[in-house]
Motif scaffolding. Structure first.
Motif, PDB file in Angstrom:
ATOM      1  N   GLY A 144       0.792  -1.214   0.000  1.00  0.00           N
ATOM      2  CA  GLY A 144       0.000   0.000   0.000  1.00  0.00           C
ATOM      3  C   GLY A 144       0.826   1.266   0.000  1.00  0.00           C
ATOM      4  N   GLY A 145       2.144   1.141   0.103  1.00  0.00           N
ATOM      5  CA  GLY A 145       3.009   2.311   0.129  1.00  0.00           C
ATOM      6  C   GLY A 145       3.324   2.826  -1.266  1.00  0.00           C
ATOM      7  N   ASN A 146       4.000   3.961  -1.326  1.00  0.00           N
ATOM      8  CA  ASN A 146       4.424   4.556  -2.589  1.00  0.00           C
ATOM      9  C   ASN A 146       5.942   4.482  -2.672  1.00  0.00           C
ATOM     10  OD1 ASN A 146       1.740   5.243  -2.966  1.00  0.00           O
ATOM     11  ND2 ASN A 146       2.011   7.304  -2.154  1.00  0.00           N
ATOM     12  N   VAL A 147       6.463   4.064  -3.830  1.00  0.00           N
ATOM     13  CA  VAL A 147       7.909   3.959  -4.005  1.00  0.00           C
ATOM     14  C   VAL A 147       8.327   4.672  -5.282  1.00  0.00           C
ATOM     15  CG1 VAL A 147       8.184   1.807  -2.731  1.00  0.00           C
ATOM     16  CG2 VAL A 147       7.687   1.730  -5.164  1.00  0.00           C
ATOM     17  N   LYS A 148       9.568   5.125  -5.278  1.00  0.00           N
ATOM     18  CA  LYS A 148      10.119   5.823  -6.430  1.00  0.00           C
ATOM     19  C   LYS A 148      11.463   5.192  -6.780  1.00  0.00           C
ATOM     20  CE  LYS A 148      11.558  10.448  -7.937  1.00  0.00           C
ATOM     21  NZ  LYS A 148      11.716  11.857  -7.503  1.00  0.00           N
ATOM     22  N   ILE A 149      11.586   4.719  -8.024  1.00  0.00           N
ATOM     23  CA  ILE A 149      12.828   4.114  -8.503  1.00  0.00           C
ATOM     24  C   ILE A 149      13.536   5.142  -9.383  1.00  0.00           C
ATOM     25  CG2 ILE A 149      13.868   2.174  -9.704  1.00  0.00           C
ATOM     26  CD1 ILE A 149      11.248   0.659  -9.297  1.00  0.00           C
ATOM     27  N   PRO A 190      16.125   9.764 -14.702  1.00  0.00           N
ATOM     28  CA  PRO A 190      14.820   9.156 -14.994  1.00  0.00           C
ATOM     29  C   PRO A 190      14.301   8.394 -13.773  1.00  0.00           C
ATOM     30  CG  PRO A 190      16.395   8.697 -16.743  1.00  0.00           C
ATOM     31  CD  PRO A 190      17.166   9.289 -15.626  1.00  0.00           C
ATOM     32  N   SER A 191      12.996   8.484 -13.538  1.00  0.00           N
ATOM     33  CA  SER A 191      12.432   7.817 -12.369  1.00  0.00           C
ATOM     34  C   SER A 191      11.057   7.252 -12.691  1.00  0.00           C
ATOM     35  CB  SER A 191      12.334   8.790 -11.189  1.00  0.00           C
ATOM     36  OG  SER A 191      11.413   9.818 -11.465  1.00  0.00           O
ATOM     37  N   LEU A 192      10.685   6.242 -11.918  1.00  0.00           N
ATOM     38  CA  LEU A 192       9.363   5.617 -12.004  1.00  0.00           C
ATOM     39  C   LEU A 192       8.785   5.584 -10.595  1.00  0.00           C
ATOM     40  CD1 LEU A 192       7.124   3.890 -13.424  1.00  0.00           C
ATOM     41  CD2 LEU A 192       8.490   1.868 -12.789  1.00  0.00           C
ATOM     42  N   THR A 193       7.614   6.193 -10.411  1.00  0.00           N
ATOM     43  CA  THR A 193       6.923   6.174  -9.125  1.00  0.00           C
ATOM     44  C   THR A 193       5.744   5.225  -9.212  1.00  0.00           C
ATOM     45  OG1 THR A 193       7.566   8.455  -8.641  1.00  0.00           O
ATOM     46  CG2 THR A 193       5.716   7.549  -7.392  1.00  0.00           C
ATOM     47  N   ILE A 194       5.678   4.293  -8.256  1.00  0.00           N
ATOM     48  CA  ILE A 194       4.588   3.316  -8.212  1.00  0.00           C
ATOM     49  C   ILE A 194       3.728   3.650  -7.000  1.00  0.00           C
ATOM     50  CG2 ILE A 194       3.981   0.867  -8.172  1.00  0.00           C
ATOM     51  CD1 ILE A 194       6.885   0.276  -9.035  1.00  0.00           C
ATOM     52  N   ASP A 195       2.486   4.012  -7.248  1.00  0.00           N
ATOM     53  CA  ASP A 195       1.556   4.337  -6.160  1.00  0.00           C
ATOM     54  C   ASP A 195       0.839   3.083  -5.680  1.00  0.00           C
ATOM     55  OD1 ASP A 195       2.227   6.986  -6.302  1.00  0.00           O
ATOM     56  OD2 ASP A 195       0.588   7.519  -7.653  1.00  0.00           O
ATOM     57  N   HIS A 196       0.604   3.032  -4.376  1.00  0.00           N
ATOM     58  CA  HIS A 196      -0.170   1.944  -3.764  1.00  0.00           C
ATOM     59  C   HIS A 196       0.407   0.572  -4.160  1.00  0.00           C
ATOM     60  CE1 HIS A 196      -2.881   5.175  -2.860  1.00  0.00           C
ATOM     61  NE2 HIS A 196      -3.117   5.401  -4.130  1.00  0.00           N
ATOM     62  N   PHE A 197       1.671   0.394  -3.830  1.00  0.00           N
ATOM     63  CA  PHE A 197       2.364  -0.848  -4.171  1.00  0.00           C
ATOM     64  C   PHE A 197       1.670  -2.037  -3.499  1.00  0.00           C
ATOM     65  CE2 PHE A 197       5.686  -4.024  -4.090  1.00  0.00           C
ATOM     66  CZ  PHE A 197       6.372  -3.813  -5.278  1.00  0.00           C
ATOM     67  N   ASN A 198       1.434  -3.121  -4.281  1.00  0.00           N
ATOM     68  CA  ASN A 198       0.782  -4.303  -3.740  1.00  0.00           C
ATOM     69  C   ASN A 198       1.404  -5.559  -4.325  1.00  0.00           C
ATOM     70  OD1 ASN A 198      -0.509  -4.762  -6.324  1.00  0.00           O
ATOM     71  ND2 ASN A 198      -1.922  -3.105  -5.775  1.00  0.00           N
ATOM     72  N   ALA A 199       0.816  -6.710  -4.004  1.00  0.00           N
ATOM     73  CA  ALA A 199       1.388  -7.994  -4.426  1.00  0.00           C
ATOM     74  C   ALA A 199       1.490  -8.098  -5.940  1.00  0.00           C
ATOM     75  CB  ALA A 199       0.546  -9.139  -3.865  1.00  0.00           C
ATOM     76  N   ALA A 200       0.556  -7.492  -6.683  1.00  0.00           N
ATOM     77  CA  ALA A 200       0.581  -7.565  -8.145  1.00  0.00           C
ATOM     78  C   ALA A 200       1.747  -6.794  -8.743  1.00  0.00           C
ATOM     79  CB  ALA A 200      -0.738  -7.040  -8.709  1.00  0.00           C
ATOM     80  N   TYR A 259       5.235  -6.561   1.583  1.00  0.00           N
ATOM     81  CA  TYR A 259       4.866  -7.140   2.876  1.00  0.00           C
ATOM     82  C   TYR A 259       3.770  -6.284   3.487  1.00  0.00           C
ATOM     83  CZ  TYR A 259       7.575  -3.443   5.121  1.00  0.00           C
ATOM     84  OH  TYR A 259       8.040  -2.229   5.538  1.00  0.00           O
ATOM     85  N   ASP A 260       3.008  -6.860   4.385  1.00  0.00           N
ATOM     86  CA  ASP A 260       1.903  -6.157   5.043  1.00  0.00           C
ATOM     87  C   ASP A 260       2.341  -5.690   6.424  1.00  0.00           C
ATOM     88  OD1 ASP A 260      -0.190  -6.317   3.115  1.00  0.00           O
ATOM     89  OD2 ASP A 260      -0.326  -8.461   3.524  1.00  0.00           O
ATOM     90  N   PHE A 261       1.811  -4.522   6.824  1.00  0.00           N
ATOM     91  CA  PHE A 261       2.122  -3.966   8.136  1.00  0.00           C
ATOM     92  C   PHE A 261       0.884  -3.246   8.651  1.00  0.00           C
ATOM     93  CE2 PHE A 261       3.647   0.119  10.166  1.00  0.00           C
ATOM     94  CZ  PHE A 261       3.730  -0.423  11.430  1.00  0.00           C
ATOM     95  N   ASN A 262       0.383  -3.690   9.788  1.00  0.00           N
ATOM     96  CA  ASN A 262      -0.809  -3.094  10.371  1.00  0.00           C
ATOM     97  C   ASN A 262      -0.383  -2.104  11.449  1.00  0.00           C
ATOM     98  OD1 ASN A 262      -3.293  -2.410  11.349  1.00  0.00           O
ATOM     99  ND2 ASN A 262      -3.729  -4.397  12.284  1.00  0.00           N
ATOM    100  N   SER A 263      -0.380  -0.795  11.081  1.00  0.00           N
ATOM    101  CA  SER A 263       0.049   0.234  12.031  1.00  0.00           C
ATOM    102  C   SER A 263      -0.948   0.426  13.162  1.00  0.00           C
ATOM    103  CB  SER A 263       0.258   1.569  11.299  1.00  0.00           C
ATOM    104  OG  SER A 263      -0.949   2.008  10.719  1.00  0.00           O
TER     105      SER A 263
END
Length: 720
Positions: A144-149, A190-200, A259-263
């Protein structure tokens, strides 16, 4: 010049009677010879300027931009490919200079160092969410997090195109930008941002950077059409088609897992006093697998990874996952998250909460309050909390014993459960200790307010109040309210932020409070016939249950004693010698109030020329004697009636400075009202009245001559 067969180069010249193409070398040689004959220094001239305008003409003729860019490289008939050194481009094949090339010019065709555009490294930025590097170029990402490569690109040739690919189970998928999922930046990094990262989204990610030399089939076809008349240039274009746009042998890629994390999960809570050491215990649940990485994060505005190499920490490594803080500070308070990564790719997570105790005294008071069985949360607490959320500052006012401090402790307990740090403010301290913290509830419960001390404190605090999420509760007695209101920063608050609790308790809340006090002090209710609170043995033995008249209880719950209901009830129940007074304990004026008023009367009689003391006392008598128990400054008979009290009580005759005018006397009356406001009086709906009903009795009992006066004026029934 003799005719030549077509096609042929445009520029020709005769060498021994033979038409020869005009090469760059030959042209420059002839140019320099002619310049020398004319007396010019030929070393400072070259043939470069004669090529200007060619790019513009080519564009007008419809040539593709990529092809025009490629013509910037020098090409000769007998060269396979020549890429000049001055623009630092790679040489694709070894260059063989033509035999007729001058020795000096041969140096220009030596191979140059360099490589094709390629990604030197690939980076992952996840400043807002949790990401952990488990192996080289392999990361685990919070579901569910956002990452930037980001890609670091090394290229001597201008970058023309950046594309991204994802490989899942051997299948390569071309990534296209989208509002919901993928965002791309095609700048220098150059960068790629992936929003709402999940298992897919798990898989390998590649960044492919194409240069401006690698030609597509469409561009190559256009080149062949436009350049077919120039045989040597056509060969060069054919060679250019084989220049790769990017490396394939050493392409960098990044593998991402989730991975999942329940805050919101229940954390392990640690309470620690400021300055002490604390260890947050983390143990492996999987003894069969080896831990290859341990990461600790702290929640502030976002989750941030801790620098375990800092000397203030120990542990937090695969051999010792638990984390120890050697000397804790206020800034260490908050939520912590630990992530263990095993060699088989599995993860283990744990949530911790570190609660700092900056002040031992307030923390102990908080613990005692939670154990207090006599306290009930009044509805006014919800009102104060609401105003605190809206204004961040509230001012609680009330007489002594109305429960200001207990309400503060109740709110402190509630905010402590919300992970706020609770501190009691000492206005004499350095105020920066309160402005350097976040998520805090500050309680200013001072008995000795000064306008300057509050003013300085508020000036330091206001600039950071919102950004640091700091709430402030300031309590003051009615007598000090005017001092507090004179502070500019507080006076700007809306009236709703000033909450008076003198009469805030409802009859139902009082009844519940009475029940709890009676239970704690072993007191039962009964009808008067069964009451035993006068038995001298019971008065001194708290183990024996005492019975109190139920009718007295019914009256008590509707009373508002001078010292505040909570304090009065506590004193009444804890001292069995007071039980025989029943409801009168709550309605009669307290001893200290009687003493104050008697002292005021005696001082006024001794200093009969002191108009201030005489005015104060006569005004109190006036309100007591008035049918409505009020004083209206607009009453035309006010001054004459006060004059009557001067003579009756003190045998004092007021002589105005201006004969026939009572303006001076009215001014002294206003000054007296101002002095006694919030002490004995309150200004309500345009008139002054007693702050509490028991003042009627207190004023009556303050002077022995008061009875005769009231009997004479026929108003004694209002007191009794």
């Amino acid at each position: 010049m003799p005719a030549v067969s077509a096609p042929s180069p445009v520029f020709l010249y005769l060498v021994q009677g033979k038409a020869t193409p005009l090469t760059y070398t030959a042209f420059v040689k002839m140019l320099k010879q002619n310049l020398s004959r004319l007396g010019y220094d030929s070393s400072i001239y070259s043939g470069h300027s004669f090529r200007r305008g060619g790019a513009a003409l080519a564009l007008e003729c419809g040539l593709p931009a990529d092809l025009i860019q490629s013509q910037d490289y020098r090409c000769l008939k007998r060269f396979e490919t020549i890429l000049p050194e001055d623009i630092k481009c790679p040489i694709i094949s070894r260059i063989v200079p033509p035999e007729e090339t001058d020795a000096v010019d041969k140096k220009q065709f030596q191979p140059v160092s360099g490589s094709l555009p390629h990604v030197t490294n690939i980076l992952l930025e996840s400043k807002l969410e949790l990401s952990v590097k488990s192996k080289e170029n392999e990361f685990v990402i919070l579901n569910g997090g956002n990452v930037k490569i980001e890609c670091n690109v090394k290229s001597y040739i201008p970058v023309r195109l950046v594309t991204w690919q994802k490989e899942i189970n051997g299948e390569i998928i071309q990534i296209t930008p989208s509002e919901e999922k993928y965002k791309m930046n095609f700048g220098k990094r150059p960068s790629l941002t992936i929003d709402h990262f999940n298992a897919a989204d798990q898989g390998k990610y590649r960044c492919i950077v194409r240069n401006a030399i690698g030609l597509s089939n469409e561009i190559f076809g256009s080149c062949m059409i436009y350049m077919s008349s120039v045989n040597w240039l056509t060969r060069f274009v054919k060679v250019l088609q084989h220049i790769p746009a990017f490396h394939t042998d050493d392409m960098m890629y990044m593998t991402l897992h989730t991975y999942d994390f329940n805050s919101q999960s229940v954390p392990t809570v640690y309470n620690v006093y400021k300055g002490e050491a604390i260890t947050m215990e983390q143990h492996s649940d999987n003894q069969q697998q080896k831990i290859i990485a341990v990461k600790w994060f702290k929640e502030s505005y976002t989750w941030t990874e801790l620098d375990i190499s800092n000397e203030q920490y120990s542990g937090g490594v695969p051999d010792l996952p638990s984390l120890t803080m050697k000397i804790t500070t206020i800034g260490n308070a908050g939520k912590y998250f630990c992530l263990l990564i095993y060699d088989n790719g599995e993860t283990q997570m744990a949530l911790f909460k570190l609660k700092m105790i900056p002040q031992v005294k307030i923390y102990q008071a908080l613990l005692d309050h939670r154990e207090d069985k006599t306290f009930i949360q009044p509805a006014i607490c919800d009102t104060i909390d609401k105003q605190l959320q809206e204004h961040n500052i509230v001012v609680i006012t009330g007489r002594e014993g109305t429960g200001k401090s207990k309400i503060c402790l109740e709110l402190a307990s509630l905010y402590d459960e919300k992970d706020y740090m609770v501190l009691k403010v000492d206005l004499s301290e350095n105020h920066t200790i309160y402005t350097d913290i976040v998520n805090a509830l500050l309680i200013v419960d001072d008995q000795q307010y000064t306008q300057d001390s509050v003013n300085v404190f508020m000036k330091h605090l206001l600039p950071v109040l919102l950004d640091r999420n700091i709430k402030v509760i300031l309590t003051c007695r009615n007598l000090d309210l005017e001092i507090v209101r004179r502070v500019p920063e507080i006076n700007k608050l809306k009236e709703e932020a000033f909450i008076e609790i003198n009469i805030s308790l409802t009859a139902e809340e009082k009844e519940k409070m009475i029940e709890r006090y009676l239970e704690v002090y072993n007191i039962a209710t009964s009808h008067s016939i069964d009451s035993n609170f006068r038995d001298p043995i019971i008065l001194h033995d708290s183990s024996v249950q005492v019975k109190l008249d139920v009718d007295a209880i019914k009256i008590i719950k509707n009373e508002e004693p001078w010292t505040g209901f909570p304090l009065s009830l506590s004193l009444f129940c804890s001292d069995r010698n007071c039980l025989h007074l029943g409801e009168k304990y709550f309605t009669n004026p307290p001893k200290f109030l009687l003493k104050e008023l008697k002292e005021l009367y005696k001082t006024a009689r001794k200093a009969s020329n002191c108009i201030d003391k005489i005015n104060d006392y006569c005004i109190l008598v006036y309100i007591m004697n008035n049918n409505d128990h009020q004083l209206d400054l607009n009453d035309h008979n006010l001054c004459s009636q006060i004059d009557g009290f001067y003579q009756t009580l003190f045998q004092f005759k007021y002589i105005p400075e201006k004969p026939g005018s009572n303006e001076d006397q009215k001014k002294t009356i206003e000054e007296s009202l101002h002095r006694m406001n919030n002490k004995y009086l309150k200004f309500h709906e345009g008139v002054y009245e007693f702050i509490h009903p028991c003042l009627l009795k207190a004023v009556f009992l303050s002077s022995d001559s008061m009875v005769d006066y009231l009997l004479l004026n026929g108003s004694l029934h209002d007191i009794t």
